[in-house]
Design a protein around this motif. Structure first.
Motif, PDB file in Angstrom:
ATOM      1  N   ASN A   1     -25.618  48.089 -56.642  1.00  0.00           N
ATOM      2  CA  ASN A   1     -24.323  47.544 -57.069  1.00  0.00           C
ATOM      3  C   ASN A   1     -23.487  47.061 -55.886  1.00  0.00           C
ATOM      4  O   ASN A   1     -22.257  47.159 -55.887  1.00  0.00           O
TER       5      ASN A   1
ATOM      6  N   HIS B   1     -19.595  46.556 -55.572  1.00  0.00           N
ATOM      7  CA  HIS B   1     -18.962  45.520 -56.397  1.00  0.00           C
ATOM      8  C   HIS B   1     -18.216  46.087 -57.595  1.00  0.00           C
ATOM      9  O   HIS B   1     -17.358  45.421 -58.167  1.00  0.00           O
ATOM     10  N   ASN B   2     -18.569  47.308 -58.003  1.00  0.00           N
ATOM     11  CA  ASN B   2     -18.011  47.845 -59.239  1.00  0.00           C
ATOM     12  C   ASN B   2     -17.904  49.369 -59.174  1.00  0.00           C
ATOM     13  O   ASN B   2     -18.259  49.994 -58.165  1.00  0.00           O
ATOM     14  N   THR B   3     -17.420  49.953 -60.266  1.00  0.00           N
ATOM     15  CA  THR B   3     -17.216  51.409 -60.300  1.00  0.00           C
ATOM     16  C   THR B   3     -18.532  52.176 -60.227  1.00  0.00           C
ATOM     17  O   THR B   3     -18.575  53.280 -59.686  1.00  0.00           O
ATOM     18  N   THR B   4     -19.603  51.593 -60.755  1.00  0.00           N
ATOM     19  CA  THR B   4     -20.909  52.259 -60.676  1.00  0.00           C
ATOM     20  C   THR B   4     -21.342  52.402 -59.224  1.00  0.00           C
ATOM     21  O   THR B   4     -21.849  53.455 -58.810  1.00  0.00           O
TER      22      THR B   4
ATOM     23  N   TRP C   1     -19.332  52.454 -56.580  1.00  0.00           N
ATOM     24  CA  TRP C   1     -18.453  53.438 -55.941  1.00  0.00           C
ATOM     25  C   TRP C   1     -18.821  54.864 -56.355  1.00  0.00           C
ATOM     26  O   TRP C   1     -18.739  55.799 -55.540  1.00  0.00           O
ATOM     27  N   ALA C   2     -19.230  55.024 -57.624  1.00  0.00           N
ATOM     28  CA  ALA C   2     -19.680  56.346 -58.075  1.00  0.00           C
ATOM     29  C   ALA C   2     -20.915  56.779 -57.301  1.00  0.00           C
ATOM     30  O   ALA C   2     -21.068  57.957 -56.935  1.00  0.00           O
TER      31      ALA C   2
END
Length: 299
Positions: free
Chosen positions: A37, A219-222, A224-225
């Motif tokens: 991601n 790029h996204n919350t996934t 960052w998770a």
């Protein structure tokens, strides 16, 4: 020598080591999510190392340990930091190209390399039992790699395997330096400096674009998770080991950490839908059993 009364009960020690091995495996699953991601490889290593650095400095502070290193050992401490920086980058590179479990099985061959280096350098004498265990591990690896000579080999697969093997070589070298040059330095102090060097190395590599896009953010919350998971899971696992090592009877129980590739098989299947075929699973079991046998033979 520590008395048995100072150690945790063995079932508790084994449970803690299995937990650490699972957390280490989970860190690599998180890394794969981060890379898929948009996260840069250097950023992932930086995030993991920065949190670990905070944990290690906290341990040093709590134990009131001296951060001073004898002048003649500084070069070895610097080398150790650069070795871990390279090893981390190589391992994360491997898991972007080949299944996580395969990458970890390759990296976990470092004890075999360490033993062979001891033989070659004359630090220890070769023996038949250990030689047979090394042959057993090599056979297991051949099964895991599942090489079909009649089919073209993917460049990504070949590169991923090379990264995994190189990571094992760097880790074996790290253990060599630790055992023969820096054994007298407190583990928390040595690790704090290692993490500091890794953080600085990743920042410099990013600034000078040694690896283009290496410091890219997810790029996204996934993504960052994934970054959060890899940093927290690795940080908890490595800190737990350093804090509890005196009570875990590592001389006897350290082979339990080779549960990591096994845990990665399950986690990879659940979270990444990666799986190995039956022959590869048999090979993986042979590798893990061989490595555990090596560890137990040292006890």
């Amino acid at each position: 020598m520590q008395s048995d009364s100072t150690f945790f009960p063995r079932p508790m020690a084994i449970a803690l080591l299995i937990m650490c091995a699972t957390l280490f495996a989970g860190n690599h699953i998180g890394a794969r999510f981060a890379f898929d991601n948009g996260a840069g490889l250097l950023f992932a290593v930086l995030a993991r190392s920065l949190l670990s650095l905070i944990f290690m400095f906290s341990i040093v502070k709590l134990r009131k340990a001296s951060m001073k290193i004898p002048a003649h050992l500084i070069k070895w401490q610097l080398l150790l930091g650069f070795l871990i920086a390279a090893q981390s980058a190589l391992l994360y590179s491997a898991i972007t190209l080949i299944p996580v479990a395969m990458a970890l099985l390759l990296v976990n061959t470092w004890p075999m390399m360490f033993i062979m280096a001891n033989w070659i350098s004359g630090k220890s004498k070769p023996n038949v039992k250990m030689f047979l265990l090394l042959v057993m591990i090599l056979i297991g690896l051949i099964l895991v790699l599942n090489i079909d000579l009649s089919a073209p080999i993917s460049d990504d697969w070949l590169l991923g395997v090379c990264f995994g093997i190189a990571s094992a070589i760097f880790l074996a070298t790290t253990m060599w330096v630790t055992q023969y040059q820096l054994a007298g330095i407190a583990g928390s102090v040595r690790s704090a400096y290692i993490m500091m060097i890794v953080v600085i190395s990743m920042l410099l590599a990013g600034v000078f674009e040694i690896l283009p896009g290496g410091l890219d953010l997810p790029h996204n919350t996934t993504g960052w998770a994934g970054i959060g998971a890899l940093a927290v899971l690795y940080g908890i696992a490595v800190t737990t080991l350093f804090v509890l090592t005196p009570r875990l009877d590592m001389a006897r129980n350290s082979p339990i950490l080779n549960f990591e590739p096994v845990a990665s098989l399950f986690l990879s299947y659940v979270f990444l839908e990666q799986f190995l075929n039956s022959l590869q699973l048999i090979g993986g079991a042979i590798v893990v059993l061989g490595i555990m046998a090596i560890g137990l033979s040292r006890a």
